[in-house]
Every structure is written in structure tokens, then in C-alpha cells.
Design a protein around this motif. Structure first.
Motif, PDB file in Angstrom:
ATOM      1  N   GLY A 180      -3.581   0.121  -6.428  1.00 29.99           N
ATOM      2  CA  GLY A 180      -4.061  -0.867  -7.391  1.00 29.99           C
ATOM      3  C   GLY A 180      -3.395  -2.223  -7.290  1.00 29.99           C
ATOM      4  O   GLY A 180      -3.618  -3.077  -8.156  1.00 29.99           O
ATOM      5  N   THR A 181      -2.593  -2.452  -6.250  1.00 27.89           N
ATOM      6  CA  THR A 181      -1.929  -3.752  -6.105  1.00 27.89           C
ATOM      7  C   THR A 181      -2.956  -4.860  -5.900  1.00 27.89           C
ATOM      8  O   THR A 181      -3.814  -4.768  -5.022  1.00 27.89           O
ATOM      9  N   ALA A 182      -2.871  -5.894  -6.714  1.00 28.41           N
ATOM     10  CA  ALA A 182      -3.786  -7.030  -6.579  1.00 28.41           C
ATOM     11  C   ALA A 182      -3.371  -7.868  -5.376  1.00 28.41           C
ATOM     12  O   ALA A 182      -2.179  -7.955  -5.047  1.00 28.41           O
ATOM     13  N   VAL A 236       5.575  -0.161   4.995  1.00 33.41           N
ATOM     14  CA  VAL A 236       5.129  -0.863   3.785  1.00 33.41           C
ATOM     15  C   VAL A 236       3.824  -1.614   4.057  1.00 33.41           C
ATOM     16  O   VAL A 236       2.876  -1.564   3.265  1.00 33.41           O
ATOM     17  N   SER A 237       3.768  -2.296   5.177  1.00 29.83           N
ATOM     18  CA  SER A 237       2.549  -3.031   5.536  1.00 29.83           C
ATOM     19  C   SER A 237       1.369  -2.087   5.696  1.00 29.83           C
ATOM     20  O   SER A 237       0.248  -2.374   5.262  1.00 29.83           O
ATOM     21  N   PHE A 280      -8.645   5.540   5.464  1.00 31.19           N
ATOM     22  CA  PHE A 280      -9.718   4.730   6.026  1.00 31.19           C
ATOM     23  C   PHE A 280      -9.208   3.849   7.161  1.00 31.19           C
ATOM     24  O   PHE A 280      -8.016   3.531   7.244  1.00 31.19           O
ATOM     25  N   THR A 281     -10.143   3.461   7.998  1.00 32.11           N
ATOM     26  CA  THR A 281      -9.939   2.389   8.969  1.00 32.11           C
ATOM     27  C   THR A 281     -10.862   1.252   8.555  1.00 32.11           C
ATOM     28  O   THR A 281     -11.831   1.477   7.820  1.00 32.11           O
ATOM     29  N   PRO A 282     -10.609   0.020   8.989  1.00 28.12           N
ATOM     30  CA  PRO A 282     -11.514  -1.081   8.609  1.00 28.12           C
ATOM     31  C   PRO A 282     -12.964  -0.803   8.996  1.00 28.12           C
ATOM     32  O   PRO A 282     -13.890  -0.999   8.195  1.00 28.12           O
ATOM     33  N   ASN A 283     -13.190  -0.328  10.229  1.00 32.50           N
ATOM     34  CA  ASN A 283     -14.547  -0.001  10.646  1.00 32.50           C
ATOM     35  C   ASN A 283     -15.107   1.178   9.858  1.00 32.50           C
ATOM     36  O   ASN A 283     -16.306   1.243   9.571  1.00 32.50           O
ATOM     37  N   ALA A 320      -4.089   0.638   1.008  1.00 33.01           N
ATOM     38  CA  ALA A 320      -4.467   0.433  -0.392  1.00 33.01           C
ATOM     39  C   ALA A 320      -5.649  -0.513  -0.501  1.00 33.01           C
ATOM     40  O   ALA A 320      -6.560  -0.309  -1.322  1.00 33.01           O
ATOM     41  N   ARG A 321      -5.643  -1.568   0.319  1.00 32.70           N
ATOM     42  CA  ARG A 321      -6.782  -2.504   0.311  1.00 32.70           C
ATOM     43  C   ARG A 321      -8.058  -1.806   0.757  1.00 32.70           C
ATOM     44  O   ARG A 321      -9.126  -2.009   0.171  1.00 32.70           O
ATOM     45  N   LEU A 322      -7.955  -0.994   1.791  1.00 33.11           N
ATOM     46  CA  LEU A 322      -9.135  -0.279   2.276  1.00 33.11           C
ATOM     47  C   LEU A 322      -9.649   0.695   1.219  1.00 33.11           C
ATOM     48  O   LEU A 322     -10.865   0.837   1.026  1.00 33.11           O
TER      49      LEU A 322
END
Length: 398
Positions: free
Chosen positions: A21-23, A43-44, A70-73, A50-52
Motif C-alpha cells: 500500500g505504499t503510495a 528493498v527495491s 507479477f512481472t511488468p509484462n 508492491a507497485r505491480l
């Protein structure tokens, strides 16, 4: 991130919980704090995952997305969970018990099949993608039904599986691929694989030309919430040569009956905008027959009728005005009607809706709303003014 393994460790999982949930605006501060006690790369990776997961909530729902990997694709190309669940349900109805899911991606379709009680061999040649599929089967408690294999799908033996599902990659280095033979693997290979199994489903782009559909297959176009998501070519059983449009949620399915194109008729009181899946499936004639209507123009997929009849396959609008294309006249009419909220739709017009909206309604002019259709009526550029009919969303169909 090119390796999921660190995120699957106790430390990685704890970090994923910590950054949930980090903005975006807070990421730098969170990363700075966490790097005091954890490796910077981990950490990265956790923040990236988290963004994905946040992006994936729209397709998978929050409960599943926050546990999956997840992966971006994978986020971009995965099937929406509601669509995958519907397709898995059809497989179940066909009596399928074991599926070879070729080009499985991060496992979204495999998850839906497994949840329908179907055993799945999930295959992908990309190591990271296969690792994500394996992690997702574990995270969702489905390892007993999903066997993930990292391999080239063209080298996989599908004997022993009563169905094959193929979702070929439809994106290349330059974006979307429209030629089915440019899919990876090509459609011709997928068809050959499908014909070896008692049942098969091939996911293809919804814009696939009808002439590219194999004679042995039935074709189904699926929309979810009004947005066309995919087309599926079905092989085996009684699906041969079926043409259907399925609308989710529901599902509501319209089966083609081979009707000729509807006749053009004078504009009636109501204009019906068929669902995109209906249009892609070339089933506008079936909708027009249901509505006792016709087309406003032989090249435009708008149906017009005198009566208001509820149908799940089209949205109804009551038309109040028919004008030749004239921006000044439209602007004057909207001012007279005190319209402050304007929706502009188009079909068969080169004018961009937002451009017209700015010209005719530069600022709110009143409390009323209206819908303008930029189209052709009997070949002539026309503007139709109206509003959604009150019973347009009434349920019906099969």
C-alpha cells in the motif's frame, strides 16, 4: 527484477508486507528507512512488486493481487480474472478434467482453471514468468492442481490432457501484433496443437479478421463491463462454426444464427448501441431482429427502432433531435436546452468527440445532460441528440 527467489524468502515476504500500500510519493522515504536493515536490492524489488500488485488489483481483485507475484509484462498481458473464470467454466461444462496451458504467463488462466477443479500443466519458456506462475500456484494454495514447467511450448507433449489452452504473445518490440501469424507462437501452430486434443481454446486478439478463423473452430468474443477483452477460438465438441458474443458479468451469450445484414430504415425514436462484443462477432443483425429494428446506415453498427425493448446486448438512447452536421446549430441547441454535461459518441465520423465537446460546450451552461452521436444516417453526416433510455439496462437474454 530478474529473480523472484529473494522475495520468496522469509525476509522478502516480510518486506512485501511492510511496503504493501505504499503510495508513490512515499517510496523514497520508505526505501531509505528499510535500507538501514535490509539489502538495497531486496528493498527495491519489494517496492517494485508492491507497485505491480497495486496495478494488478483491477484484474485480479485486491485479495488475490496482494498475495500474487507479477512481472511488468504479466500485469499488462494477463487475462482479467472474471474472463478467465468464465472461460474455465466453459471448459468444465465441456467435461474437461486436465488442460495443457501453453504460454501460461504468470498463471492467471491456470489459477482460474484450477479453481474450477481442472488439473493444469502450465508452460512458459521465460524463466522469470514461469517462476511467477509457480509462486502464484503456491500463494493461492493450488499446487496440487497446477504443475508449472519452464519449457518451449512447441516441444511439450500434450498427450494425456483432454484440452489445450494457448494464449500466444501478441506484443512485439514495436507494440501490438495484428497479424495472427506474427503471434508467438504463430496461430497456425496453435491451431495444429488444438486439433491434437479433444477440446481446445485459443485466445486471440478481438480484432482478428473473421476470414482468419479456422473452419474447424467456433469463435466467441467476450466483453466485461462493456469493454471487449478478447476473442476465443473453440475446438472440439459442438462448438464448431459457432459464433457468439458473451457479456460479463452474467454471463449473457448471444449465439449467431446466420442472419443477413439488417436493412436500413428511417430513424426511429430510439437508437441502440450494440455491445462491442456483439459488433466484433458480427451479430448486429441478431440484435436488430430482437428489437424489430434496422440500421441507420448500411455501414454503421447503430440500430434504430420505434419501441423501447430491454436487451443486455445494446444500450438504448431516446433521440430527441436529428441535425445535419453543423457545429453552430448544435451549440445553439445545447444552449437552448441548458445542457451542462455532454457525452459525445461517434461511429463513422472523423471528428474527435473531445474536440467537438470543447467547441459546442466550452463551459457548463446549465443543469441538464445530453448525448450527441456523430454518425451517418442513410449516407449523410448527421448529429443525433438524445439521452440514455431509462430501462436500457434491464436484464434479459440467455
Amino acid at each position: 527484477m530478474n529473480d523472484l527467489a529473494p522475495l520468496l524468502t522469509p525476509e522478502g515476504r516480510a518486506l512485501l508486507d511492510a511496503v504493501r500500500g505504499t503510495a508513490p510519493a512515499d517510496e523514497l522515504a520508505v526505501a531509505t528507512r528499510l535500507r538501514r536493515d535490509h539489502p538495497a536490492g531486496l528493498v527495491s524489488a519489494a517496492l517494485g512488486q508492491a507497485r505491480l500488485r497495486q496495478r494488478a488489483e483491477a484484474k485480479f481483485g485486491a485479495e488475490d493481487a496482494r498475495r500474487m507475484f507479477f512481472t511488468p509484462n504479466g500485469v499488462e498481458q494477463s487475462t482479467r480474472a472474471s474472463v478467465a473464470a468464465y472461460r474455465a467454466g466453459r471448459m468444465k461444462e465441456l467435461g474437461v478434467t486436465a488442460v495443457a496451458d501453453l504460454c501460461c504467463g504468470i498463471g492467471g488462466d491456470a489459477v482460474a482453471l484450477a479453481r474450477a477443479g481442472i488439473r493444469v500443466l502450465a508452460v512458459d519458456r521465460d524463466p522469470l514468468t514461469a517462476a511467477a506462475a509457480r509462486a502464484n500456484a503456491e500463494a493461492l494454495g493450488l499446487t496440487g492442481l497446477i504443475d508449472v514447467r519452464e519449457a518451449d511450448v512447441t516441444e511439450v507433449d500434450t498427450d494425456g490432457y483432454d484440452a489445450v489452452f494457448v494464449d500466444p504473445a501478441r506484443r512485439g518490440g514495436r507494440g501490438r501484433v495484428f497479424d495472427p501469424e506474427a503471434y508467438s507462437p504463430p496461430l497456425s501452430w496453435a491451431v495444429a496443437a488444438a486439433l491434437k486434443a479433444p477440446h481446445a481454446a485459443l485466445k486471440v486478439a478481438p480484432g482478428i479478421p473473421h476470414e482468419a478463423i479456422p473452419a474447424q473452430a467456433g469463435a466467441e468474443w467476450i466483453s466485461d463491463g462493456g469493454d471487449v477483452k478478447e476473442a476465443v477460438l473453440w475446438f472440439g465438441g459442438s462448438t464448431r462454426n459457432d459464433v457468439r458474443a458473451t457479456l460479463l458479468p452474467g454471463p449473457r451469450t448471444l449465439l449467431g444464427t446466420g442472419l443477413p445484414n439488417p436493412a436500413v430504415r428511417p430513424l426511429g425514436r430510439y437508437l441502440y448501441e450494440p455491445d462491442g462484443a456483439v459488433i466484433r462477432a458480427h451479430l448486429v443483425a441478431e440484435v436488430a431482429q430482437e428489437l424489430d429494428g434496422g440500421l441507420v446506415d448500411e455501414t454503421i453498427a447503430y440500430v434504430t427502432a420505434d419501441a423501447l425493448r430491454p436487451t443486455p446486448y445494446a444500450t438504448a438512447y431516446e433521440i430527441t433531435d436529428q441535425l445535419p452536421f453543423n457545429v453552430k446549430k448544435l451549440k445553439a441547441l445545447l444552449r437552448e436546452r441548458e445542457v451542462g454535461i455532454l457525452t459525445v459518441k461517434k461511429r463513422g465520423s472523423a471528428v474527435e468527440p473531445e474536440e467537438l465537446r470543447r467547441k459546442v460546450l466550452p463551459k457548463a451552461q446549465g443543469p441538464h445532460s445530453a448525448t450527441v452521436f456523430l454518425t451517418r444516417v442513410a449516407g449523410a453526416p448527421t448529429m443525433l441528440v438524445g439521452a440514455p433510455a431509462p430501462t436500457a439496462t434491464a436484464a434479459g437474454g440467455s
